[in-house]
Design a protein around this motif. Structure first.
Motif, PDB file in Angstrom:
ATOM      1  N   TYR A 185      46.581  46.313  48.329  1.00 49.66           N
ATOM      2  CA  TYR A 185      47.222  47.548  47.889  1.00 49.66           C
ATOM      3  C   TYR A 185      46.287  48.333  46.959  1.00 49.66           C
ATOM      4  CZ  TYR A 185      48.536  44.353  44.061  1.00 49.66           C
ATOM      5  OH  TYR A 185      48.521  43.426  43.057  1.00 49.66           O
ATOM      6  N   ALA A 186      46.550  49.639  46.849  1.00 49.71           N
ATOM      7  CA  ALA A 186      45.613  50.570  46.218  1.00 49.71           C
ATOM      8  C   ALA A 186      45.342  50.267  44.746  1.00 49.71           C
ATOM      9  CB  ALA A 186      46.129  52.005  46.361  1.00 49.71           C
ATOM     10  N   SER A 187      46.393  50.042  43.967  1.00 48.01           N
ATOM     11  CA  SER A 187      46.159  49.854  42.535  1.00 48.01           C
ATOM     12  C   SER A 187      45.420  48.547  42.256  1.00 48.01           C
ATOM     13  CB  SER A 187      47.479  49.897  41.760  1.00 48.01           C
ATOM     14  OG  SER A 187      48.335  48.833  42.138  1.00 48.01           O
ATOM     15  N   GLY A 188      45.618  47.531  43.096  1.00 48.04           N
ATOM     16  CA  GLY A 188      44.888  46.285  42.930  1.00 48.04           C
ATOM     17  C   GLY A 188      43.401  46.463  43.196  1.00 48.04           C
ATOM     18  N   ILE A 189      43.059  47.215  44.232  1.00 47.75           N
ATOM     19  CA  ILE A 189      41.651  47.509  44.509  1.00 47.75           C
ATOM     20  C   ILE A 189      41.045  48.304  43.355  1.00 47.75           C
ATOM     21  CG2 ILE A 189      40.094  48.798  46.028  1.00 47.75           C
ATOM     22  CD1 ILE A 189      41.924  48.040  48.346  1.00 47.75           C
ATOM     23  N   ARG A 190      41.808  49.269  42.834  1.00 46.45           N
ATOM     24  CA  ARG A 190      41.313  50.054  41.695  1.00 46.45           C
ATOM     25  C   ARG A 190      41.002  49.166  40.507  1.00 46.45           C
ATOM     26  NH1 ARG A 190      43.908  51.229  37.351  1.00 46.45           N
ATOM     27  NH2 ARG A 190      45.990  50.972  38.278  1.00 46.45           N
ATOM     28  N   ARG A 191      41.894  48.240  40.199  1.00 44.14           N
ATOM     29  CA  ARG A 191      41.649  47.370  39.047  1.00 44.14           C
ATOM     30  C   ARG A 191      40.406  46.522  39.263  1.00 44.14           C
ATOM     31  NH1 ARG A 191      47.308  47.852  38.305  1.00 44.14           N
ATOM     32  NH2 ARG A 191      47.742  46.582  40.128  1.00 44.14           N
ATOM     33  N   TYR A 192      40.237  45.959  40.448  1.00 42.25           N
ATOM     34  CA  TYR A 192      39.050  45.159  40.736  1.00 42.25           C
ATOM     35  C   TYR A 192      37.773  45.976  40.554  1.00 42.25           C
ATOM     36  CZ  TYR A 192      40.361  40.511  42.457  1.00 42.25           C
ATOM     37  OH  TYR A 192      40.757  39.203  42.540  1.00 42.25           O
ATOM     38  N   VAL A 193      37.761  47.184  41.120  1.00 42.58           N
ATOM     39  CA  VAL A 193      36.548  48.008  41.087  1.00 42.58           C
ATOM     40  C   VAL A 193      36.259  48.506  39.673  1.00 42.58           C
ATOM     41  CG1 VAL A 193      35.508  50.161  41.888  1.00 42.58           C
ATOM     42  CG2 VAL A 193      36.696  48.672  43.508  1.00 42.58           C
ATOM     43  N   THR A 194      37.280  49.004  38.961  1.00 47.67           N
ATOM     44  CA  THR A 194      37.036  49.575  37.639  1.00 47.67           C
ATOM     45  C   THR A 194      36.752  48.515  36.584  1.00 47.67           C
ATOM     46  OG1 THR A 194      39.430  49.630  37.188  1.00 47.67           O
ATOM     47  CG2 THR A 194      38.418  51.630  38.099  1.00 47.67           C
ATOM     48  N   ARG A 195      37.302  47.325  36.726  1.00 46.71           N
ATOM     49  CA  ARG A 195      37.091  46.289  35.724  1.00 46.71           C
ATOM     50  C   ARG A 195      35.885  45.414  36.031  1.00 46.71           C
ATOM     51  NH1 ARG A 195      41.902  48.139  35.401  1.00 46.71           N
ATOM     52  NH2 ARG A 195      43.458  47.674  33.791  1.00 46.71           N
ATOM     53  N   LEU A 196      35.621  45.153  37.307  1.00 43.95           N
ATOM     54  CA  LEU A 196      34.569  44.206  37.669  1.00 43.95           C
ATOM     55  C   LEU A 196      33.350  44.853  38.323  1.00 43.95           C
ATOM     56  CD1 LEU A 196      36.793  41.344  39.142  1.00 43.95           C
ATOM     57  CD2 LEU A 196      36.120  41.733  36.762  1.00 43.95           C
ATOM     58  N   GLY A 197      33.517  46.086  38.844  1.00 39.81           N
ATOM     59  CA  GLY A 197      32.422  46.747  39.542  1.00 39.81           C
ATOM     60  C   GLY A 197      32.524  46.558  41.046  1.00 39.81           C
ATOM     61  N   VAL A 198      31.873  47.462  41.775  1.00 38.09           N
ATOM     62  CA  VAL A 198      31.953  47.453  43.236  1.00 38.09           C
ATOM     63  C   VAL A 198      31.374  46.173  43.831  1.00 38.09           C
ATOM     64  CG1 VAL A 198      31.156  48.600  45.341  1.00 38.09           C
ATOM     65  CG2 VAL A 198      31.951  49.970  43.406  1.00 38.09           C
ATOM     66  N   ALA A 199      30.213  45.750  43.333  1.00 39.70           N
ATOM     67  CA  ALA A 199      29.550  44.572  43.914  1.00 39.70           C
ATOM     68  C   ALA A 199      30.413  43.322  43.779  1.00 39.70           C
ATOM     69  CB  ALA A 199      28.193  44.362  43.257  1.00 39.70           C
ATOM     70  N   ALA A 200      30.973  43.097  42.589  1.00 35.31           N
ATOM     71  CA  ALA A 200      31.810  41.913  42.381  1.00 35.31           C
ATOM     72  C   ALA A 200      33.085  42.002  43.203  1.00 35.31           C
ATOM     73  CB  ALA A 200      32.145  41.766  40.901  1.00 35.31           C
ATOM     74  N   ALA A 201      33.685  43.201  43.278  1.00 30.14           N
ATOM     75  CA  ALA A 201      34.905  43.369  44.066  1.00 30.14           C
ATOM     76  C   ALA A 201      34.642  43.063  45.536  1.00 30.14           C
ATOM     77  CB  ALA A 201      35.443  44.788  43.899  1.00 30.14           C
ATOM     78  N   LYS A 202      33.534  43.559  46.074  1.00 29.28           N
ATOM     79  CA  LYS A 202      33.210  43.295  47.477  1.00 29.28           C
ATOM     80  C   LYS A 202      32.981  41.810  47.724  1.00 29.28           C
ATOM     81  CE  LYS A 202      31.223  47.728  48.922  1.00 29.28           C
ATOM     82  NZ  LYS A 202      29.992  48.430  49.377  1.00 29.28           N
ATOM     83  N   LYS A 203      32.269  41.166  46.825  1.00 27.76           N
ATOM     84  CA  LYS A 203      31.998  39.737  47.007  1.00 27.76           C
ATOM     85  C   LYS A 203      33.292  38.932  47.040  1.00 27.76           C
ATOM     86  CE  LYS A 203      29.585  35.776  45.023  1.00 27.76           C
ATOM     87  NZ  LYS A 203      28.688  35.309  43.934  1.00 27.76           N
ATOM     88  N   LEU A 204      34.194  39.222  46.101  1.00 25.23           N
ATOM     89  CA  LEU A 204      35.418  38.441  46.017  1.00 25.23           C
ATOM     90  C   LEU A 204      36.364  38.729  47.179  1.00 25.23           C
ATOM     91  CD1 LEU A 204      35.968  38.733  42.166  1.00 25.23           C
ATOM     92  CD2 LEU A 204      35.324  36.690  43.441  1.00 25.23           C
ATOM     93  N   PHE A 205      36.502  40.003  47.545  1.00 24.99           N
ATOM     94  CA  PHE A 205      37.411  40.367  48.627  1.00 24.99           C
ATOM     95  C   PHE A 205      36.848  40.028  50.006  1.00 24.99           C
ATOM     96  CE2 PHE A 205      39.828  43.107  45.674  1.00 24.99           C
ATOM     97  CZ  PHE A 205      41.106  42.848  46.112  1.00 24.99           C
ATOM     98  N   LEU A 206      35.593  40.368  50.248  1.00 25.41           N
ATOM     99  CA  LEU A 206      35.068  40.273  51.615  1.00 25.41           C
ATOM    100  C   LEU A 206      34.629  38.867  51.994  1.00 25.41           C
ATOM    101  CD1 LEU A 206      33.012  43.599  51.819  1.00 25.41           C
ATOM    102  CD2 LEU A 206      35.449  43.185  52.262  1.00 25.41           C
ATOM    103  N   THR A 207      34.174  38.065  51.024  1.00 26.17           N
ATOM    104  CA  THR A 207      33.732  36.706  51.362  1.00 26.17           C
ATOM    105  C   THR A 207      34.835  35.682  51.224  1.00 26.17           C
ATOM    106  OG1 THR A 207      33.011  36.084  49.124  1.00 26.17           O
ATOM    107  CG2 THR A 207      31.428  37.296  50.517  1.00 26.17           C
TER     108      THR A 207
END
Length: 258
Positions: free
Chosen positions: A151-173
């Motif tokens: 969901y949208a707000s969860g992705i926002r929190r991941y990206v704004t708090r952890l950064g795009v690279a960390a969010a992609k690693k955690l979600f995509l792998t």
């Protein structure tokens, strides 16, 4: 306040306790790794609303019973919601709304992560202002493994708090990370022993005003008049007097309610 291992034994809705100015919400389904059932979401939202309106509460601590913080939303119930089986739109988005409500709380919030955190519970902790973890814990975001687009707000929190690279690693792998890596990427603010976990979860009066000001400044809605009122209140408080004394005496402050 009960110890994290004293409540366990049977699964219940979240257990809420208030000691002085500190409210503790404890997820209490240890045999299911504190997974969140649909009924728990309503309990949590009502609890957050109640504490938000209570001026005596200075800090809210979110923690769990047993060896895990939480495994997130019940996967079986999630499947029914995603399939739309007799579930209204509001209910289908209930988890997101509950986490958003936590993020918007007036008081400072601390996720005291007593163990590993999985799935939607990783976002639940991200919605808190601070996250304190214990040695040996892990994090896993299995959304891609489950075929879920988050969901949208969860992705926002991941990206704004952890950064795009960390969010992609955690979600995509969908690969787990340990406590040291959680600290490195900024998911955790601190790692402590299990014995010290709850002792670290406190906040003085000024933190409430600072939280609101920082959140408003971040989105360009800072109310200077309201900030001035809060500053005057804090300047006249016992916390301020104690803070100044402690600073001059070169000791840690002891605030009311701690």
């Amino acid at each position: 306040m009960p110890d994290q291992n004293e409540i366990g034994g049977q699964s219940t809705a979240p257990v809420v306790t208030v000691t002085d100015s500190r409210a503790v919400v404890r997820l209490n389904r240890p045999c299911e790794h504190n997974r969140l059932e649909p009924a728990d979401l309503a309990v949590l939202r009502e609890t957050f609303d109640r504490f938000d309106a209570d001026p005596s509460i200075r800090v809210l601590v979110l923690t769990g019973t047993g060896k895990s913080f939480s495994s997130g939303f019940h996967i079986g119930a999630l499947a029914d919601r995603l399939a739309g089986k007799d579930v209204a739109d509001e209910d289908r988005n209930a988890f997101e709304h509950m986490v958003d409500r936590l993020e918007a709380l007036r008081v400072p919030t601390i996720a005291a992560l007593n163990g590993s955190v999985y799935g939607g519970a990783t976002d639940l902790a991200l919605a808190c202002d601070f996250r304190i973890g214990v040695e040996g814990m892990r994090l896993l975001m299995p959304a891609s493994r489950l075929g879920i687009v988050y969901y949208a707000s969860g992705i926002r929190r991941y990206v704004t708090r952890l950064g795009v690279a960390a969010a992609k690693k955690l979600f995509l792998t969908a690969q787990p990370i340990d406590a040291a890596e959680m600290l490195r990427i900024g998911y955790l603010d601190e790692i402590v022993s299990a014995a010290d976990l709850m002792n670290r979860a406190n906040a003085p009066l000024a933190v409430v005003g600072l939280k609101r000001a920082i959140n408003e400044a971040a989105v360009g809605t800072l109310d200077r008049d309201a900030l001035g009122t809060v500053r005057a209140l804090c300047a006249a408080s016992a916390d301020h007097a104690e803070g100044v004394r402690a600073w001059t005496e070169k000791r840690a402050p002891v605030f009311a309610g701690r």
